[in-house]
Structures are given as C-alpha cells and as structure tokens.
Design a protein around this motif. Structure first.
Motif, PDB file in Angstrom:
ATOM      1  N   CYS A   2      41.710  39.531 -64.981  1.00 17.58           N
ATOM      2  CA  CYS A   2      41.986  38.971 -64.286  1.00 17.58           C
ATOM      3  C   CYS A   2      41.658  40.432 -63.102  1.00 17.58           C
ATOM      4  CB  CYS A   2      42.877  38.304 -63.791  1.00 17.58           C
ATOM      5  SG  CYS A   2      42.962  37.381 -62.831  1.00 17.58           S
ATOM      6  N   PRO A   3      40.917  39.854 -61.373  1.00 20.52           N
ATOM      7  CA  PRO A   3      41.221  40.636 -60.282  1.00 20.52           C
ATOM      8  C   PRO A   3      42.537  40.942 -60.113  1.00 20.52           C
ATOM      9  CG  PRO A   3      38.955  38.783 -60.641  1.00 20.52           C
ATOM     10  CD  PRO A   3      39.816  38.535 -60.787  1.00 20.52           C
ATOM     11  N   ILE A  25      45.254  41.156 -60.599  1.00 26.37           N
ATOM     12  CA  ILE A  25      46.772  41.250 -62.148  1.00 26.37           C
ATOM     13  C   ILE A  25      46.191  42.110 -63.184  1.00 26.37           C
ATOM     14  CG2 ILE A  25      47.120  39.769 -62.973  1.00 26.37           C
ATOM     15  CD1 ILE A  25      47.132  37.739 -61.530  1.00 26.37           C
ATOM     16  N   GLY A  26      45.033  42.347 -63.281  1.00 29.48           N
ATOM     17  CA  GLY A  26      44.800  43.026 -64.614  1.00 29.48           C
ATOM     18  C   GLY A  26      44.334  44.659 -64.521  1.00 29.48           C
ATOM     19  N   LYS A  27      44.671  45.230 -65.099  1.00 30.86           N
ATOM     20  CA  LYS A  27      44.570  46.470 -65.456  1.00 30.86           C
ATOM     21  C   LYS A  27      43.142  47.000 -66.720  1.00 30.86           C
ATOM     22  CE  LYS A  27      49.095  47.741 -64.602  1.00 30.86           C
ATOM     23  NZ  LYS A  27      50.125  48.665 -65.135  1.00 30.86           N
ATOM     24  N   ALA A  28      42.286  47.460 -66.424  1.00 30.14           N
ATOM     25  CA  ALA A  28      41.568  48.844 -66.815  1.00 30.14           C
ATOM     26  C   ALA A  28      41.546  49.222 -68.893  1.00 30.14           C
ATOM     27  CB  ALA A  28      40.151  49.349 -66.731  1.00 30.14           C
ATOM     28  N   THR A  29      41.092  48.243 -69.548  1.00 33.07           N
ATOM     29  CA  THR A  29      41.742  48.647 -70.978  1.00 33.07           C
ATOM     30  C   THR A  29      40.626  49.021 -71.425  1.00 33.07           C
ATOM     31  OG1 THR A  29      41.112  45.854 -71.827  1.00 33.07           O
ATOM     32  CG2 THR A  29      43.769  46.820 -70.864  1.00 33.07           C
ATOM     33  N   ASN A  30      40.745  50.338 -72.352  1.00 30.69           N
ATOM     34  CA  ASN A  30      38.939  50.472 -73.573  1.00 30.69           C
ATOM     35  C   ASN A  30      38.139  51.088 -72.480  1.00 30.69           C
ATOM     36  OD1 ASN A  30      41.558  50.223 -75.419  1.00 30.69           O
ATOM     37  ND2 ASN A  30      40.626  48.120 -75.493  1.00 30.69           N
ATOM     38  N   VAL A  38      38.105  46.384 -64.525  1.00 31.59           N
ATOM     39  CA  VAL A  38      38.322  44.300 -64.764  1.00 31.59           C
ATOM     40  C   VAL A  38      36.998  43.797 -63.923  1.00 31.59           C
ATOM     41  CG1 VAL A  38      39.943  43.237 -63.105  1.00 31.59           C
ATOM     42  CG2 VAL A  38      40.833  45.043 -64.183  1.00 31.59           C
ATOM     43  N   ILE A  39      37.019  42.810 -63.387  1.00 29.33           N
ATOM     44  CA  ILE A  39      35.622  41.685 -62.908  1.00 29.33           C
ATOM     45  C   ILE A  39      36.132  41.855 -61.834  1.00 29.33           C
ATOM     46  CG2 ILE A  39      37.094  39.044 -63.922  1.00 29.33           C
ATOM     47  CD1 ILE A  39      33.696  38.661 -63.846  1.00 29.33           C
ATOM     48  N   LYS A  40      35.341  42.478 -60.059  1.00 26.18           N
ATOM     49  CA  LYS A  40      35.483  41.865 -59.598  1.00 26.18           C
ATOM     50  C   LYS A  40      35.725  39.953 -58.824  1.00 26.18           C
ATOM     51  CE  LYS A  40      33.195  46.102 -57.954  1.00 26.18           C
ATOM     52  NZ  LYS A  40      31.344  46.856 -57.259  1.00 26.18           N
ATOM     53  N   GLU A  85      34.794  39.090 -56.228  1.00 28.90           N
ATOM     54  CA  GLU A  85      33.432  37.887 -56.085  1.00 28.90           C
ATOM     55  C   GLU A  85      32.634  37.025 -56.556  1.00 28.90           C
ATOM     56  OE1 GLU A  85      34.140  41.327 -55.118  1.00 28.90           O
ATOM     57  OE2 GLU A  85      34.358  40.492 -53.108  1.00 28.90           O
ATOM     58  N   LYS A  86      32.317  38.342 -58.402  1.00 29.25           N
ATOM     59  CA  LYS A  86      32.028  38.320 -59.202  1.00 29.25           C
ATOM     60  C   LYS A  86      32.627  36.808 -59.864  1.00 29.25           C
ATOM     61  CE  LYS A  86      28.835  38.926 -62.741  1.00 29.25           C
ATOM     62  NZ  LYS A  86      27.551  38.230 -62.659  1.00 29.25           N
ATOM     63  N   LEU A  87      33.706  36.354 -59.622  1.00 32.03           N
ATOM     64  CA  LEU A  87      34.641  36.035 -61.399  1.00 32.03           C
ATOM     65  C   LEU A  87      34.488  34.644 -60.664  1.00 32.03           C
ATOM     66  CD1 LEU A  87      36.086  35.012 -63.060  1.00 32.03           C
ATOM     67  CD2 LEU A  87      38.005  35.764 -61.684  1.00 32.03           C
ATOM     68  N   LEU A  88      34.372  35.022 -59.003  1.00 27.60           N
ATOM     69  CA  LEU A  88      33.895  33.757 -58.201  1.00 27.60           C
ATOM     70  C   LEU A  88      32.853  32.789 -57.952  1.00 27.60           C
ATOM     71  CD1 LEU A  88      35.713  34.465 -54.491  1.00 27.60           C
ATOM     72  CD2 LEU A  88      36.515  32.721 -56.151  1.00 27.60           C
ATOM     73  N   GLU A  89      31.378  33.724 -58.157  1.00 27.12           N
ATOM     74  CA  GLU A  89      30.368  33.124 -58.311  1.00 27.12           C
ATOM     75  C   GLU A  89      30.577  32.965 -59.752  1.00 27.12           C
ATOM     76  OE1 GLU A  89      26.423  35.505 -59.762  1.00 27.12           O
ATOM     77  OE2 GLU A  89      27.689  36.670 -58.563  1.00 27.12           O
ATOM     78  N   LEU A  90      30.730  33.291 -61.251  1.00 25.23           N
ATOM     79  CA  LEU A  90      31.279  32.928 -61.839  1.00 25.23           C
ATOM     80  C   LEU A  90      31.723  31.174 -62.210  1.00 25.23           C
ATOM     81  CD1 LEU A  90      31.761  35.876 -64.828  1.00 25.23           C
ATOM     82  CD2 LEU A  90      29.615  34.880 -64.246  1.00 25.23           C
TER      83      LEU A  90
END
Length: 420
Positions: A113-114, A116-121, A125-127, A129-134
């Motif tokens: 989650c933008p 809130i989230g942290k990069a793992t492996n 994290v998804i941006k 703007e991209k998530l809103l588009e999805l």
C-alpha cells in the motif's frame, strides 16, 4: 477421489449450511467498516485487528471484546475473498494488487500500500497514482460482470464461439437467470458508481487515517475495507464473482440438458503452463467433469480442509457430519486424507476397516539416556523407560522422536523417486 470425499460433506450441508462459515478464519490484518454517507473515521465501533499467532496463544481477545463486529467481518470477508486464494482469479488482472472481489470491499496487502507499506524482497511499494488507476479499472470490470458469464460458453472448445444477441440472451437466462437479472438492476449499476466515487475521492483520507491509526495500533498482513451494506448484497455479489470462475478453465465446459459440466479447480491444474493432468491418449482431454453445484460443494469442502491446517492427516468416517466432533472413531472405516503445506491433498486412501490394535513393550534395549529437562543441555541424563505401546499415534510419535528428532510429521509413507 474428490467425488468420494465430497459426498458426505454434501449430505452434512443439508443439516447445517454454515459448516464452513462457522469455522472460517480471518487472515491477519486491519478490518475497517465504513459508511459511504459518513466522514472517514476509524473508531472503536468499526474496526478489528486480527493476529492469528496471538489468537492461537490465547492473547488476542478481539473475538471476545467485539463478538458481533468480528462475526460481521468474518461473514462479509468470506463472501469477498478471491476464489481458492488463487490470484489468477483476481478481478484486478494482470496486476493482482487488489484482492477483493466486489464493489463493497477493497483489500490489499499492507506492504504493497502507498504511504503505509515498505518495500520487501526488492519489490517496491505500488505508487499511489498507479493504484488509483487500478481501482478505477477494478470498478469498471465489475460493471462488465455479464461478460464473464459469457466466457463460460465462448471459451469452451465444444461450442461454436461467439453467440448472436438473441442466442446470448437465451443462454444467460437459461443458466444464470437470477445472477444476470441482479447484474442488470439499476440499483447495482448506481451503487458501483457511488462506491467507486467514494473510494477514489476518499482514498487519501483513508490512507492518512490508517497511517495515524498504525502509530497506536500496529498490525501486519492485510488492509481490508468493507462498506456497510446488507448481507444479501454481499451474497449476490459473491455469486456474480464466483460462478464464472468456479471451473479450473472454461475450455472443457459442456452444456447438456440445461446443465453446465466443467472441470473443477480444486487440487487440479490443466492450464497451458501445467498440462500434466490432461488425458493425452483419449478423445476427451478433461480428467472428469461435474456440474456447477457439485463444484461449489467441492469448493466448500476444500475450504473446510484448509481450516484443519497443514501437513496433517485427516481421518474422515464415511458418515461424518462435520459438526465439530471427532471426525474419526476407532473401529470404523474411514477416508484418510494427507494435506500438504497449501492444505491441498497429497495422498488419499480409502480404509475399509480399522487396523488391529497394538499391544507390545517398547524396550530400551540399548539403555539409551535422555535429559530430564530436554530444553536444558546441562540437566541430568536418565535411561529412557520401557513403554507399553497400544496406539498407532504413540508409536508414530516415538518413531519420529527417536529416529527423526521430532521432524517426521503427518504420516510414514512419502514416495520419492531418487535418480541414480
């Protein structure tokens, strides 16, 4: 195999339709219930945090503190999760970021989650703007749910492909009359637009509220947002999502006497990347086909199996009622089901009679010693006492303990081909 196991489960469903739901387990995460007509707020009355590790230890008291809210989330979550936990069944394809299945819910992994989230492996994290588009595409696909029902026919190798409008109407009304009428209602079309607008316009507020909430109540797993609608709407949306996706693939669907027969998706895969279970030496490739209702029963049965755990042997008496009592009573014939790490069936045995009882002494002939306190490397050692063995379970436990350092789980037989 699956047909034999599902039969007693199907009979038990006649007496209790809530067998799976009553035992359904929520995944770790934050669950929030929002009203589209009220401001965004996370308060004591509309959220729960699920932590299954603490629950198993008896620490997490969410189910006790908020029983009605917990029950509501459990039921609505059951109607809103992706089929068989298979991300290939997501509405949000090919992205697979949104893990809910209807217009009243929005699920995603916290780490994705933008804000809130942290990069793992190494996965970022998804941006936003991209998530809103999805999200916008997600609701647009829900608006086109009718097309998914047509794929059941059009993707089959045994049909003539795309139908004309009149033929399409006849097909949909013959096989999916109730679901199609619901999809076309003005109320559903309007609510999809309203819920889409609510999520998009309040996205920043929702994320900011969750971020602030996390500072006081940390959690892991999923973020699951539910909109406050009646259970009946959740049930209908579940049908709209599930029925077109309930078969493994639609390639082998047959339409006979007003019934659809297809290949079930539990414990079997026949997609182009893994065509191992297709029958290559027969005129029909599909291993077997069943009706939609039977596939639904199989789906429910495998959901019940998943609740039982992983790496386990499940013993089911032929007439077991799935009522929470012991599934096997000594002396009765039963089905032996061995589950793997995904709670899928690795092996299946039909045991028509109970084995003879054990009655022998396990002697410590080598006078092997063990520590009084096995967790304390400095504790005194004493000889292992001789033990009277009367039960196969105890024998297996001792076998695992003495020969495999307690690493042998489940059952003895494990077929493995070793190349020379």
């Amino acid at each position: 195999m699956i047909k034999d196991m599902v039969k007693p489960f199907k009979e038990a469903l006649v007496d209790d339709k809530n067998i799976v739901l009553d035992n359904y387990r929520l995944k770790d995460g934050l669950y929030i219930k929002l009203d589209v007509n009220k401001p965004i707020e996370i308060c004591e009355e509309n959220f729960i945090i699920v932590n299954n590790k603490e629950k198993d230890k008896g620490i997490d008291g969410t189910e006790i503190k908020k029983p009605e809210l917990y029950k509501w989330f459990r039921e609505m979550d059951y109607y809103s999760v992706i089929l068989n936990e298979d991300t290939n069944k997501c509405i949000d394809l090919p992205a697979k970021k949104i893990l809910s299945t209807n217009q009243m819910t929005f699920f995603m992994k916290k780490d994705k989650c933008p804000v809130i989230g942290k990069a793992t492996n190494g996965k970022p994290v998804i941006k936003k703007e991209k998530l809103l588009e999805l999200i916008e595409k997600y609701f647009d696909k829900l608006m086109l749910s009718e097309n998914k029902f047509m794929e059941i026919y059009e993707n089959s190798k045994y049909t003539k492909g795309t139908l004309k409008n009149a033929e399409k109407e006849e097909f949909l009304k013959t096989y999916f009359k109730e679901q199609i009428e619901y999809i076309r209602t003005e109320q559903r079309i309007k609510s999809i637009e309203e819920n889409k607008r609510f999520i998009l316009e309040n996205f920043d507020g929702i994320i900011d509220s969750i971020k602030e909430f996390m500072e006081r109540y940390p959690f892991n797993g999923y973020i699951k947002i539910f909109l406050d609608y009646k259970k009946e709407m959740y049930e209908m949306e579940s049908q709209v999502y599930t029925i077109p996706r309930i078969f493994n693939v639609n390639d082998y669907n047959l339409f006979i006497d007003g019934k659809i027969l297809g290949l079930p998706s539990n414990n079997i895969t026949t997609n182009t990347k893994k065509p191992y279970l297709l029958l290559k030496t027969m005129q029909t490739n599909a291993p077997y086909r069943v009706k939609v209702g039977e596939v639904q029963n199989a789906k429910n049965f495998f959901e019940w199996l998943a609740i039982q755990g992983k790496f386990k042997e499940i013993k089911l008496d032929y007439n077991y009622k799935f009522n929470g009592t012991d599934s096997h009573k000594n002396g009765k014939s039963y089905l032996s089901i061995h589950l793997n790490k995904k709670s899928e069936i690795d092996e299946f045995d039909n045991i028509p009679f109970s084995g003879s009882k054990l009655n022998f002494i396990l002697y410590n002939a080598l006078n092997i010693e063990e520590r009084i306190d096995k967790k304390d490397k400095n504790s005194l050692k004493v000889p292992i006492k001789n033990e009277h063995i009367k039960d196969y379970g105890i024998l297996q436990q001792r076998f695992s303990e003495y020969f495999f350092n307690n690493k042998l789980f489940g059952y003895f037989v494990k077929r493995q081909i070793i190349a020379n």
